[in-house]
Structures are given as C-alpha cells and as structure tokens.
Design a protein around this motif. Structure first.
Motif: not given
Lengths: 315, 315
Positions: B49, B60, B63, B74, B76-77, B87, B91, B99
């Motif tokens: 993650h 960004n 990742s 996975s 997270s934003i 992002m 997405a 995400l």
C-alpha cells in the motif's frame, strides 16, 4: 460588467505600446519618476517582473535564479498557493528582494489546484462546487466585490503574519483590473489602507476608463507594460523581446514575465494546455537570464528599477 | 488522551510483528479472509500500500508507476492536497485501481503546505494561526473530535463529488488511530455511513484497547502491518524489506510504503528533514518495483491482494 479576455486585453496594451507616443505623464507638473530617481526626464526605466511565485516549486526556483541574476528586478507571490511558504522563507532571508503580492482569485489549472485563504463559506462567489477558486471567470460567473475585498484582505494579512513585507500589489491574470470598477476599487481601498502601490499602467486607461477614475492623485502609475502572448512562436521568443527592448519608450515600462523550469512538476501542473506552460516559462527564463538580454539592457541604456524604488521616489 | 509518537507506535507494531505468533483471527469462528478469497487458511496475503498520493506530483507519478507494475496493489489519496485533482483524473480513468482516501489532518512540511477542505472557521482546532493544518499535534494541541468528523466528511464528500470511488479509508500519519477513542469513533461512524473498510490492524489492539472496543463485529481487521522506520540505514533498505518478507506470517499483512522520485520538487517539499523525504521515497520506489521484490513474492508464496478484494470477501 465590462469584460474582455486576457488575450484581448493584452493585445490592446501591446498595440498601444507599439503605436502611441508618450503624451502624458502623471508627474508632468512636477518631476517625473525618472527624475525623482536621479535619471533624465526621458530616461527609459524598466521593471522586469516575474509573476506567479508560490505557484509551484519550479516557478519559485527559476524566479529566485532570475532575481539573483540581477536582471529580473521584481516579482510577486501568490499567497493562496501551496508553495507560498517557500517564498516566505526566501522573503524573510532576502529582505532586499523586491517582492509584492500577486493577488489571486482563480485556480486556472486542471490537475493542480488551490482555493481561498478566507474561509470558503465566506466567499461563495469565488469558489467552484469543490471549494477551489474558479478555473475561469465567464459571463455566468457572478463575482461579489465584497467577497473579493474579504479574500484579498485575508491574503495580505496571511502574508504579513508570516513575515512578508510586500513592496507592491498586482493581480493574477489581470482579473482585478479587467472586471469593472467595483472590484478594482476593492483593490484600491486595500492598497491605500496598507500603503502599497498597485501595478497600474497608463496605457490601460483608454480601454478601461474606470481604472483612471478610481485612482487618487498620489497613486503610482507606470507608463507601459510588455508581456508576450500566445501569438508568438517559440522560436521567435527572443526576437519578440529584443524588438520590444529596442523600441522601449521613455518612462517606466514593466515587463511581465513568467519564469519556471520545463521540468516534471511544471509539465504536469500545466499539461492541459501550452499557454503559460512549462516550455513557455523555460523560454522566458532562458531569455531573461541570458547574456543577450544583459547586452541589450546596456546597449539601449535601459535603467533597471524596482517597485520599492518607484514607491520611494513617488513619495 | 493517550498519545504516542508515530515512531513509538510503529515500533510497537514492528515488535509485535517480529515476536508474536498469530493467536487470534476475527474470522476464527467462520472462514478466514484468506479462505474467503479462495486461499488456504494459513496463506500469506499481502497488500502493498502506497501512502500520500495527491501530496506532490512526484508522489503521484511514482505511485502510479508502482501500481502499474502490479507489485504495488493499493494506495490512498490525500484530498486536501493540491495534487489531489491529478489523482482524481487517474482514478476516473483507471477504475480498477485500488484507491482509498488517506484522511489528512496535518500539513507536516515547512515549505509546502495545505489546509482543510471544510471552511476553516468551522474547524478552528485543526488549523494553525495561518490557516494551514497544524505541522504537528503536540500535548498542547487541543483537537476537537466534532471538528475532525466535520473535516473528514468534507474530504470524503469532495472525493465523491469529483468522481473518486474509494475502496477504503486510512489515516495520514496514523493520527486518527493513535489519538484516543473520540477521534477513532468519528472515523468509524463515517466508515459505516459510507460503507468503507478502515485500515485496522489486530497487532495494534494491545497498545490501544479503544481501537478494538470501538469496532463492530463486521469490521474488517487485518493481522499485521510493516513499515520501515528512521532507524534503518539507507543501505539496509532492501535488507529490511527482504527480512520482513521472509518472515511474513499467515494472515493479511499490509506493507505501508511511501513512493516518490528523488527529484527537485520532492527534495524541495521535504528539505527540512530526511525522514519520509525524497531519497527515502525513492528507495521505497526502487525496492517495491524491483525484480528482487518480485522474486521474493514468488519464492515466499505470498498472495498479493487489494482492499477491494478484502472488502468483497468480508461481506
């Protein structure tokens, strides 16, 4: 409300620069700004002004290099932008740098955005449905001038609280100048309250009479401004600026330039369109830190000045 | 309020990972998560993650490369951060990407900062005198749990409004997990309301009993987490991760990693300290996109999974 695109607005300014002779000076009755600064009445004074500091790190790094070359004499900082604190640090450790506030009410990029300094529920007309400043102001965007004043005051107060001592005020994307008397007078009230000059150009008065009618007799007004537009091909960049410098008129001219490096950050931040994009800003950086530019300033006997010097002379 | 530094908190988690055997499973009575996903009961499942998406373009870009390698499963934003819209675009155009939202209440860097999504006069306990999120929460920072819930709701609502369909929720700097029951229960209420799993680790329960007592029977809980700390020397980076992978226990382990490129933007954004800085994140990127990591996953018979798969299996 009288509106025009930036492009049209700049077009008028450039047309006036190219075709009119200097017929008036605010300082006609007394000494001109040039004379107050110790130059001849017909001296050619130039501020080379970098816009948009604080927007990205790339803009900050390139603009600081420009300022430190001595060829870029002034710049202004966008308080709402995420990299503002980096410029605060620079301003506090370089108190001689001529740094103003680039008052900002739009967030014009798609993939990288910012919003107001004031609580956003206090400035609803300035923000989009996601809470960012509007991407653009169109015919259907109703901007409340009272909210403009509230937000601009919040920007000035944050800058002061964080330790910036601005030398002048100007407007991101000319929004505060080209959108009617109410908004411009908000700026004027703040400028008088905080005792700061506002970037204002005599050439703009014909197309925007409310600008002149909103000024007080002591307000500082420069004569001309030059900024490059999207009509100039990349390979003609240096030609455009060289021609402008060779045709510089007596009085004070402000070159508005946009510096950044053509790097990953800047390319990503501006990737939805080329105008004022990463390559554009790298071209500006290349010209305004070049030996060609330095030589033209010397050959044309152009005096580089700052907003701090103008404001001091105007007192 | 029970408090601990992140370092101490992570230290406890890593200690537990290293020394305890698996004594409990939430799914003991029924099928384990692994079994529900079609694996053996003692299978080693791993979510890799990436945290902090939206923080900078560099985060960004790195990742996204990690996700597209297939080895990072996975991420997270951070909704309040300026690069969140980049992002959002990813997405919306990569709906299979796993995400979540990296719920954020701090702005921990010095030269590059952000603030709340909610109007800042509605969340005064969350912001400093300049309107940014606090740099840090200390003993004297009073955080109002009602304001936490208001701000987190604003972050979730902005993400949904802009078109993100998050697969899970987690917490920037573990703030929402390590600062007492009231704040954690705010997160739990939102998680239940929006029907999203929250990153929660069984190993944390001993040190933070309020975490376990705040959970509902149906809440998803993973078994272990691994994250590297500042005690690991740069040249030992791969060794640390290799050892962790070779000692992986049965159940679900979440590796929390921080990806970015060691480039100008990231170096400037993190230049006040090395921890979680540009070089750190480049090292994480290098390891988690390496052939060495890919080989270890295969050799150790580790099953890479996502939050979406876990949430679906837990239903």
């Amino acid at each position: 409300m009288l509106r025009a695109t930036i492009h049209k607005f700049l077009g008028v300014a450039l047309f006036l620069l190219a075709t009119t002779s200097i017929s008036t000076h605010a300082q006609t009755a007394a000494k001109s700004l040039a004379e107050k600064l110790g130059y001849a009445r017909d001296a050619k004074l130039m501020i080379v002004h970098a816009d948009d500091l604080g927007m990205t790190h790339s803009v900050n790094a390139a603009s600081i290099k420009g300022l430190e070359s001595g060829l870029v004499t002034s710049a202004s900082i966008m308080v709402p932008c995420p990299w503002f604190p980096e410029m605060v640090d620079y301003a506090k450790t370089h108190t001689d740098a001529d740094l103003g506030l680039h008052l900002t009410l739009t967030s014009e990029r798609v993939f990288y955005r910012w919003g107001p300094v004031a609580p956003r529920d206090k400035v609803p007309s300035l923000v989009d449905s996601n809470g960012y400043f509007h991407l653009n102001w169109t015919e259907t965007t109703h901007i409340d001038a009272r909210e403009v004043e509230l937000e601009l005051r919040a920007q000035i107060e944050r800058a002061l609280a964080m330790g910036v001592r601005p030398t002048h005020l100007d407007s991101h994307q000319y929004r505060l100048f080209e959108n009617g008397k109410d908004i411009f007078q908000s700026v004027q009230r703040l400028a008088h309250e905080y005792k700061l000059p506002v970037f204002m150009v005599r050439d703009w008065f014909a197309a925007r009479p409310y600008l002149e009618s909103s000024l007080s007799p002591d307000d500082l007004v420069v004569d001309h401004t030059v900024t490059i537009g999207s009509g100039v091909a990349p390979e003609k960049w240096a030609d455009f600026y060289s021609t402008a410098l060779k045709n510089l008129q007596p009085g004070v001219t402000v070159f508005i330039i946009h510096l950044a490096f053509d790097d990953d950050e800047m390319r990503a931040a501006t990737r939805e369109r080329d105008t004022w994009g990463a390559a554009w800003r790298q071209r500006d950086f290349n010209f305004f830190t070049s030996t060609e530019f330095r030589a033209l300033v010397r050959e044309q006997d152009i005096k580089l000045v700052t907003w701090r010097e103008l404001a001091h002379a105007a007192k």
